[in-house]
Every structure is written in structure tokens, then in C-alpha cells.
Scaffold this motif. Structure first.
Motif, PDB file in Angstrom:
ATOM      1  N   SER A 155     -34.346  -0.887  13.346  1.00 18.89           N
ATOM      2  CA  SER A 155     -32.980  -1.241  12.942  1.00 18.89           C
ATOM      3  C   SER A 155     -32.852  -1.558  11.463  1.00 18.89           C
ATOM      4  CB  SER A 155     -32.491  -2.430  13.768  1.00 18.89           C
ATOM      5  OG  SER A 155     -32.330  -2.057  15.115  1.00 18.89           O
ATOM      6  N   TYR A 156     -33.917  -2.088  10.862  1.00 21.18           N
ATOM      7  CA  TYR A 156     -33.816  -2.457   9.443  1.00 21.18           C
ATOM      8  C   TYR A 156     -35.187  -2.640   8.806  1.00 21.18           C
ATOM      9  CZ  TYR A 156     -33.672  -6.654  12.371  1.00 21.18           C
ATOM     10  OH  TYR A 156     -33.916  -7.560  13.367  1.00 21.18           O
TER      11      TYR A 156
ATOM     12  N   SER B 271     -31.940   0.490   3.042  1.00 24.69           N
ATOM     13  CA  SER B 271     -30.622   0.162   3.591  1.00 24.69           C
ATOM     14  C   SER B 271     -30.122   1.171   4.629  1.00 24.69           C
ATOM     15  CB  SER B 271     -29.622  -0.039   2.455  1.00 24.69           C
ATOM     16  OG  SER B 271     -28.484  -0.734   2.923  1.00 24.69           O
ATOM     17  N   SER B 272     -28.809   1.256   4.771  1.00 22.07           N
ATOM     18  CA  SER B 272     -28.193   1.816   5.989  1.00 22.07           C
ATOM     19  C   SER B 272     -28.629   3.227   6.346  1.00 22.07           C
ATOM     20  CB  SER B 272     -26.670   1.799   5.853  1.00 22.07           C
ATOM     21  OG  SER B 272     -26.212   0.486   5.667  1.00 22.07           O
ATOM     22  N   THR B 273     -28.940   4.053   5.351  1.00 26.82           N
ATOM     23  CA  THR B 273     -29.315   5.434   5.677  1.00 26.82           C
ATOM     24  C   THR B 273     -30.572   5.487   6.534  1.00 26.82           C
ATOM     25  OG1 THR B 273     -30.591   5.606   3.627  1.00 26.82           O
ATOM     26  CG2 THR B 273     -28.292   6.391   3.584  1.00 26.82           C
ATOM     27  N   HIS B 274     -31.394   4.440   6.437  1.00 24.10           N
ATOM     28  CA  HIS B 274     -32.659   4.433   7.172  1.00 24.10           C
ATOM     29  C   HIS B 274     -32.671   3.399   8.299  1.00 24.10           C
ATOM     30  CE1 HIS B 274     -33.749   7.090   3.984  1.00 24.10           C
ATOM     31  NE2 HIS B 274     -34.975   7.241   4.434  1.00 24.10           N
TER      32      HIS B 274
ATOM     33  N   LEU C  21     -23.855  -3.969   6.479  1.00 22.46           N
ATOM     34  CA  LEU C  21     -23.986  -5.154   5.625  1.00 22.46           C
ATOM     35  C   LEU C  21     -23.963  -4.808   4.139  1.00 22.46           C
ATOM     36  CD1 LEU C  21     -26.730  -7.170   7.553  1.00 22.46           C
ATOM     37  CD2 LEU C  21     -24.243  -7.386   7.710  1.00 22.46           C
ATOM     38  N   ARG C  22     -24.375  -3.575   3.798  1.00 19.78           N
ATOM     39  CA  ARG C  22     -24.481  -3.184   2.385  1.00 19.78           C
ATOM     40  C   ARG C  22     -25.340  -4.169   1.607  1.00 19.78           C
ATOM     41  NH1 ARG C  22     -21.314   1.178   1.899  1.00 19.78           N
ATOM     42  NH2 ARG C  22     -19.557   1.371   3.342  1.00 19.78           N
TER      43      ARG C  22
ATOM     44  N   ASP D 175     -34.909 -10.664   5.892  1.00 17.20           N
ATOM     45  CA  ASP D 175     -33.549 -11.002   5.451  1.00 17.20           C
ATOM     46  C   ASP D 175     -32.512 -10.454   6.427  1.00 17.20           C
ATOM     47  OD1 ASP D 175     -34.393 -12.280   3.111  1.00 17.20           O
ATOM     48  OD2 ASP D 175     -34.412 -10.386   1.976  1.00 17.20           O
ATOM     49  N   HIS D 176     -32.688  -9.207   6.823  1.00 21.83           N
ATOM     50  CA  HIS D 176     -31.705  -8.587   7.710  1.00 21.83           C
ATOM     51  C   HIS D 176     -31.741  -9.198   9.098  1.00 21.83           C
ATOM     52  CE1 HIS D 176     -29.968  -5.231   5.262  1.00 21.83           C
ATOM     53  NE2 HIS D 176     -30.920  -5.697   4.483  1.00 21.83           N
TER      54      HIS D 176
END
Lengths: 312, 231
Positions: A118-119, A125-128, A281-282, A289-290
Motif C-alpha cells: 500500500s505504501y 508516492s501514489s504511482t507505486h 495523501l500527496r 509515516d504513511h
């Protein structure tokens, strides 16, 4: 993650799930002439020996994820057991129509193994990020989903996935618990017993759940086999905890809600779903952290559980 | 009626007309008949009595739209009774407007969504090679407009680069793509290292020559032009 491996005693404490996967897949390739691995550049460094030993059964198609999944489907048509592997969003989301049509619709099956979760690579970030993957598999019939919480859980799960003639998705992550857990058959592994709720922890969020529930009168059950979910076991545990259930899962929040709700449809029950939020979240930073930003660290999970219990 | 292996080409044309399945594609839907007929009649080593023989040649109909010609040839060659061709796409029929491999004897893949057959054929060709079956060939038929799908180009690039010589593509070109292929369809394959040939889709001998042309060390494409419907 709050827990980091300490008191290292086993090799699997010092290797990643991806390394454990590659090592086990390499051994299986040696043992089983019907097994094939298809790669799309990702992890090719971990399969160098396997590719040298089995050049026709370890195939790198380049950065071509539609072909990655389609070729795996073709290998299944030719009677092989294919494993297709790459980063989760490219394996599951980019090529989802191939996942849908190139196995089950053909009357065949395959094994998909992802990294990234998920992170994991928060800097990317979001692309992955792929928090939606398990929810997508829930739209298809017959897929098993394995979400190990520790590298030492990976070999047995891969063995189960490869040995089955059903399709399976193995979701690997850099996030992990301090120790391996789980049962051989995928049934819920009860680690703590209480009376007010049953908290199901999936894969690498177990240690956070154990920390979050310290001092709470709840049952904690672990699974690395969320599909098929052990609903019979969950029904038994729920019956002993006031039919109050929380599911803490390391992907999109609520992914398992329909299955749990369906399993308890014959009785009044309460369900709390804790997981990764839907919003983008950008933010960069670290996976830890995420985890915190999504409320999945021990503090965040604990706050959700206490509020849920208080509301009951 | 089971025609078995005795059906003639003319009888198969009649079967295809009988089986026209989709009102969106009226008579032209049999334009794939000649390329498929020549394959099953003169090239493929497939025994309808043993359609799962691991060593068989494969034909994958990627362009699953308008499968009348395909069904007609399968019936003509004895994979299933010709009376299955009546009532195609009805609720109780095993034959739909898109083939389902789990329902149609002899159908290697389920198709209908464009761009899946060629990657599946690449995997099948890799799988045959990996299991030591070196004399079986994999044919896959795509349409010219189907080539719009990028998944095909992933497969064309890869198969050319690794010299997948047990793979044969047939592009039936009825100029149905809106944007089309300036410079020709074959050039897209040639630049990726494929052996190429062009033939009129109704020219059985030209098709046969292309299907049987040696292409050691690389895959082969036959671009079959069907700009005017021969039927």
C-alpha cells in the motif's frame, strides 16, 4: 512500524519477503518442470541464477505489464503453472483486464506475486501505492489472496499457491511483524483471547494490533490468508465476543467488510473496519509515516478500537 | 449432422452463412473464413478426437467478434455437430457471439475483448518451448483494427526480440481501423524482426505458402487482405 526485528536467529529475519519469494521460487523451479516465472524487469536481479538454470521458464518481457499477465495466461494454456511478478499497481491495476480474462475466463489459473503493497515506497508516492488490489480480486471469482506478515511466512504460502490449481495472489511488503505467525491451512491464528471483541489482524499489521490492544479485553486473531477468509473460525470467535468484530487490514479500509458482514448475517453484530484510507495523501516520507497518516500505527489502531468499544 | 472430416470448402461456406451470429456484422463476417479454412484444412495438426493433445498445433482466434467462420470450420472439421450452428447466441447455445473456450470443443481461447490473443499466444509458444514440444506451432488471428490495442505491440516487440519461431500471426485486414496503418501493417512486424508475407485473404494457395514458409529463428506474420469481401 513500531516493531523491528530483534534477537535475530533465523535467516528470514534478515531478508525481505521479496528475497524469500525469489529464493523459494528458484527452488520450486528446480523441482517442478511445469513451473514458470514471468517478470517485467522488476526483481530480475533476484532471479539471475534461476534464469541461468532455466532460461525457458524464467522470462523477462521488459516493461510490458499487459504482456506479463497475458503471457502468464498463455503459459497456463500450455499446461505450465505460471508465476507473474512485478510491482503491485502495475501487476493488478494496469493489467487488470488481463487478470480478469487471461486466467479464469480461459478456464485456467495462475499465481500473481506483487511487491510494493500500500505504501512501501513512500518516497515514490501514489504511482507505486496499491491499496486497492485485494478489493479488486474480490470482484473476481475464485482467487486466493495471501498477505504474509513476515518473510518466514512466504515460502509456505508460495508453496500453497503453486500447488493449488486455483488462482492466487501473493501480496509481499517491506512492512512486517517481528515474528512469523499463521496456520498451515489459513485458518485464523488466535494469539490472544478476550471477551469484548474479536480483532482480526491481516499480515504485517499484526504487531501494531498487538501493541494497540495491550490492556484491552479483546481476542486477537491473525491471518495471512484473507481469501478465502476463515469465516467459520470468525463466526466462532465472534460468538464468544458479543458478535463484535474489528478487521485491521493493510489495504483499502473496508475491503473485507462485505465478507465479514455476510458471514455474520444471521445475527446482530457490530463491525469496525480499519485500513488504508481512500484519499490521495500527496505526501512522501517513509512507509512508517504513511502507516501513521492512515491511522494504522499502534496509536491510531488503538484509538479506533477504544472508540469502537466505547460506542458499544 | 456430423460432417466430420469430409466437409468441402463450399459446404463450410454454407455453414458459415448458416451460423451468422451478429447483426452488427452482416455478410462480411465470413471474411475470416478463408484464412481459417486453409489453416484447418491444410496446415494445423489437430485431431478433433483428441483436442487436448499437448503436442497439437494451436489456433487462437483473438478477434472474437463475428466468429461464424470459425464455428463453421470447427464444425466442418468435426469438433462439434453442425446443428450447433443453429440458434447461435441463444440462452442454451454453447456458441456465442464471442467464443468461450470452456464451452466450444476445439476453441483454444475465450475471446471478444480485443488485444488478448496475441499475448496469450506468446505465452503458449513460450510454454510449448519450455516443455520440450518443439514441433508444435501457435497461430493467432487478429484483425487490423484490433492492432490498435497496445497489448499487441508489447507482444510483437517481445516475440520479435526473442525470435519466437513457433509463433505465427495472421492479420486479417479488412481496413476496419479508423486511423489505420500508414506504411502498412507488415512493416510494424518487420521492424521488430519478424518474417512477413502478404496475401489476398481469398487466395488459398498464397495463404498456404505463407503459413508454411520457413522462418527459422523468428516469428512470422501473414497479412491477409480482405478489403473486398470475397463472399
Amino acid at each position: 512500524m513500531t516493531a523491528t526485528p530483534t534477537g535475530t536467529t533465523a535467516d528470514t529475519d534478515t531478508i525481505t519477503m521479496r528475497e524469500a519469494f525469489a529464493a523459494r521460487a528458484t527452488a520450486l523451479l528446480d523441482a517442478d518442470p511445469r513451473l514458470a516465472v514471468v517478470l517485467a524487469e522488476i526483481s530480475t536481479d533476484l532471479f539471475e541464477d534461476a534464469a541461468a538454470a532455466h532460461p525457458q521458464r524464467v522470462v523477462n518481457v521488459g516493461i510490458r505489464e499487459q504482456l506479463l499477465v497475458g503471457a502468464a495466461g498463455g503459459l497456463a494454456l500450455a499446461g505450465l503453472r505460471p508465476i507473474a511478478h512485478t510491482y503491485a499497481p502495475f501487476l493488478v491495476e494496469r493489467a487488470f483486464e488481463q487478470v480478469k480474462l487471461d486466467f479464469g475466463h480461459q478456464g485456467t489459473s495462475g499465481v500473481l506475486v506483487s511487491v510494493g503493497a500500500s505504501y512501501d515506497w513512500a518516497e515514490g508516492s501514489s504511482t507505486h501505492f496499491s491499496p486497492r488490489d485485494v478489493a479488486l480480486f474480490d470482484t473476481l471469482p475464485g482467487w486466493r489472496v495471501f498477505v504474509p506478515g513476515h518473510a518466514a511466512e512466504v515460502p509456505a504460502l508460495l508453496d500453497r499457491a503453486v500447488a493449488s490449481d486455483e488462482s492466487a495472489y501473493l501480496r509481499l511488503s517491506l512492512r512486517h511483524n517481528a515474528e512469523p505467525h499463521g496456520t498451515r491451512d489459513g485458518s485464523l491464528d488466535v494469539l490472544r483471547e478476550g471477551s469484548r471483541a474479536t480483532v482480526v489482524a491481516v499480515g504485517p499489521l499484526l504487531d501494531n494490533v498487538l501493541a494497540a490492544t495491550a490492556g484491552l479485553d479483546v481476542t486477537v486473531a491473525y491471518t495471512n490468508t484473507p481469501r478465502p477468509l476463515d469465516t467459520a473460525g470468525l463466526r466462532d470467535l465472534a460468538a464468544r465476543t458479543g458478535n463484535t468484530v474489528a478487521v485491521v487490514e493493510p489495504y483499502l479500509e473496508g475491503t473485507s467488510a462485505a465478507i465479514v458482514s455476510g458471514a455474520l448475517a444471521d445475527r446482530p453484530h457490530r463491525l469496525l473496519s480499519v485500513g488504508v484510507g481512500r484519499e490521495e495523501l500527496r505526501r512522501y516520507g517513509t512507509a512508517a509515516d504513511h502507516e501513521r497518516l492512515h491511522g494504522l500505527d499502534a496509536e491510531g489502531v488503538g484509538a479506533r478500537l477504544r472508540a469502537f468499544l466505547a460506542a458499544g | 449432422m456430423m460432417l466430420g472430416m469430409t466437409a468441402t470448402y463450399e459446404q463450410t461456406v454454407d455453414l458459415a452463412r448458416r451460423s451468422v451470429a451478429d447483426v452488427r456484422y452482416p455478410a462480411v463476417k465470413t471474411y475470416t473464413l478463408d484464412p481459417i479454412w486453409v489453416l484447418y484444412d491444410r496446415v494445423l495438426r489437430i485431431d478433433p478426437a483428441h483436442p487436448d493433445d499437448p503436442g497439437r498445433d494451436r489456433f487462437l482466434l483473438s478477434k472474437g467478434h463475428g466468429p461464424s467462420a470459425y464455428y463453421a470450420v470447427l464444425a466442418a472439421k468435426g469438433f462439434f455437430p453442425a446443428d450447433w450452428l443453429d440458434g447461435i447466441a441463444a440462452a442454451g447455445s454453447r456458441l456465442g457471439a464471442h467464443p468461450d473456450a470452456t464451452l466450444v470443443p476445439g476453441a483454444e481461447i475465450s475471446s471478444g475483448s480485443l488485444g488478448h490473443g496475441l499475448p496469450l499466444a506468446v505465452g503458449t509458444a513460450l510454454g510449448l518451448r519450455a516443455t520440450g514440444i518443439t514441433d508444435a506451432r501457435v497461430f493467432v488471428l487478429v484483425g487490423d483494427a484490433e492492432l490498435d490495442e497496445g497489448s499487441n505491440h508489447e507482444a510483437i516487440q517481445y516475440a520479435g526480440a526473442v525470435g519466437l519461431s513457433n509463433l505465427d500471426v495472421i492479420v486479417v485486414d479488412n481496413a476496419s481501423g479508423t486511423i489505420g496503418w500508414p506504411g502498412g501493417i507488415a512493416s510494424r512486424f518487420a521492424v521488430n524482426g519478424w518474417s512477413t508475407a502478404e496475401a489476398a485473404a481469398a487466395d488459398h494457395d498464397a495463404l498456404h505458402r505463407s503459413y508454411t514458409a520457413p522462418h527459422p529463428g523468428r516469428p512470422h506474420v501473414t497479412v491477409a487482405s480482405a478489403v473486398t469481401d470475397p463472399h
